[in-house]
Design an enzyme around this catalytic site. Structure first.
Site, short mmCIF file in Angstrom:
data_model
loop_
_atom_site.label_atom_id
_atom_site.label_comp_id
_atom_site.label_asym_id
_atom_site.label_seq_id
_atom_site.Cartn_x
_atom_site.Cartn_y
_atom_site.Cartn_z
N TYR A 121 11.79 0.53 -3.26
CA TYR A 121 11.32 1.91 -3.37
C TYR A 121 12.43 2.76 -3.99
O TYR A 121 13.62 2.47 -3.82
CB TYR A 121 10.97 2.48 -1.99
N ARG A 126 10.32 7.66 3.93
CA ARG A 126 10.27 9.12 4.05
C ARG A 126 10.99 9.60 5.31
O ARG A 126 11.63 10.68 5.30
CB ARG A 126 8.82 9.60 4.04
N ASP A 169 0.98 5.68 0.32
CA ASP A 169 0.29 6.82 0.93
C ASP A 169 -0.14 7.83 -0.12
O ASP A 169 0.25 7.75 -1.29
CB ASP A 169 1.22 7.53 1.92
N ARG A 188 0.83 -1.20 0.00
CA ARG A 188 0.00 0.00 0.00
C ARG A 188 0.87 1.26 0.00
O ARG A 188 1.91 1.30 0.67
CB ARG A 188 -0.92 0.01 1.22
#
Length: 261
Positions: free
Chosen positions: A110, A197, A52, A50
Site C-alpha cells: 500500500y 489508515r 474501501d 478488497r
C-alpha cells in the site's frame, strides 16, 4: 481458461471494491464490462485485495475463468471500451488453473500520499490526504520501527474486520518527502480492515508532536482500537498491488506507480 487482469482505478466515486446491490463498486463496473465484452450474462471475478470506499488501486489483480479465447491486447482494449474513465485494465495474461489472485500472493503493498500544506487540496482532491501542520520525519521513522515484524495488530483493526486473526507481519515501511508531498509505503504479508489508515492516524499524530515515537509501541501492546488515534482519511490511500512469485510471470507494477509523487 483462467485469465488474470491488472486493474487501476480511482476510488473516489465508488463504494469500494466489493460488489453491492447499488452497483456502485469497482467490482460491479468491471464485471459488467467483462460480461459485455464476452457477450455473456455474467462474469464473476476474485481480487487480490478488497479496497474501501474512496481508496484507489494502482494494480489490483483479479482472476476469472472464461471459455472465450482472445489475445491479451484484445482483453485489455475490449474490456476498457465498456469501463468508465476512472477504471482501466492495464494488462491481461492467461495463468494456470492453480493460480489464485489472493491465495497465490506472498504479500501486499500500500502507498499513502499526504499533502503537507497550509491550503487544502484542490486539483488533488480525493487523491491525497491532507495536513496543515509540519511533520517530523525522524519521529515518524522511529515510530514505524516498532511496527515492523509479526505482531497482533488489534489496535489498528476496524470493528467490522472479518480477518480470522489480527496477527500480521509488516515487512517494510518507507517514509519519504518530495516537495509538499509525503509518501508512506507499506509492505506486509496481509493487512487488516482499516489497518493502514489507523497506522497513518498514529504516525501523523507522532509526526506533529502530539505523541512520542514510543507511544505507538504502547498502542500496539494495548491490543485495543481505543488506544490508537482516529482513522485517517481514505483519500490518499492506494493499493499498490499483491506480490507474487516470479514463476507466475505477472507484471509487478503499472505506469500509475510513476505518476505518484
Amino acid at each position: 481458461m483462467r485469465l488474470a487482469l491488472g486493474v487501476c482505478y480511482l476510488g473516489t466515486a465508488y463504494q469500494g471494491w466489493q460488489s453491492q446491490s447499488t452497483g456502485l463498486t469497482i467490482q460491479d463496473k468491471l464485471e459488467k464490462a467483462l460480461a459485455q465484452f464476452c457477450d455473456v450474462p455474467r462474469v464473476s471475478t476474485l481480487c487480490a485485495g478488497r479496497t474501501d470506499a474512496g481508496v484507489h488501486g494502482l494494480m489490483q489483480v483479479v482472476h476469472f475463468d472464461t471459455l472465450l479465447e482472445r489475445d491479451a491486447s484484445s482483453w485489455v482494449r475490449g474490456t476498457n471500451r465498456y469501463l468508465p474513465s476512472d477504471i482501466a485494465v492495464q494488462w491481461a495474461q492467461v495463468v494456470p488453473e492453480s493460480f489464485h489472485c489472493r491465495a497465490s500472493a506472498t504479500g501486499r503493498r500500500y502507498v499513502y500520499i499526504l499533502l503537507d500544506s497550509a491550503v487544502r487540496p484542490s486539483l488533488e482532491t480525493g487523491r491525497v490526504g491532507w495536513i496543515y501542520r509540519p511533520l517530523s520525519e525522524d519521529a515518524m521513522r522511529q515510530a514505524s520501527l516498532h511496527l515492523l515484524g509479526e505482531h497482533d495488530f488489534s489496535s489498528f483493526r476496524a470493528s467490522s474486520c472479518q480477518a480470522l486473526s489480527p496477527v500480521k507481519t509488516l515487512r517494510h515501511i518507507q517514509i519519504s518527502k518530495r516537495g509538499a508531498y509525503w509518501r508512506f509505503e507499506f509492505e506486509g504479508n496481509a493487512f487488516l480492515h482499516h489497518m493502514i489508515r489507523n497506522i497513518m492516524g498514529c504516525l501523523v499524530s507522532i509526526g506533529q508532536g502530539n505523541q512520542s515515537p514510543d507511544w505507538i509501541r504502547e498502542v500496539l501492546l494495548a491490543k485495543s482500537r481505543d488506544a490508537a488515534a482516529p482513522t485517517f482519511s481514505p483519500d490518499g490511500l492506494y493499493f499498490a498491488g499483491p506480490i507474487y512469485s516470479p514463476e507466475w510471470g505477472l507484471p509487478d507494477t503499472t505506469p500509475a506507480f510513476d505518476w505518484l509523487p
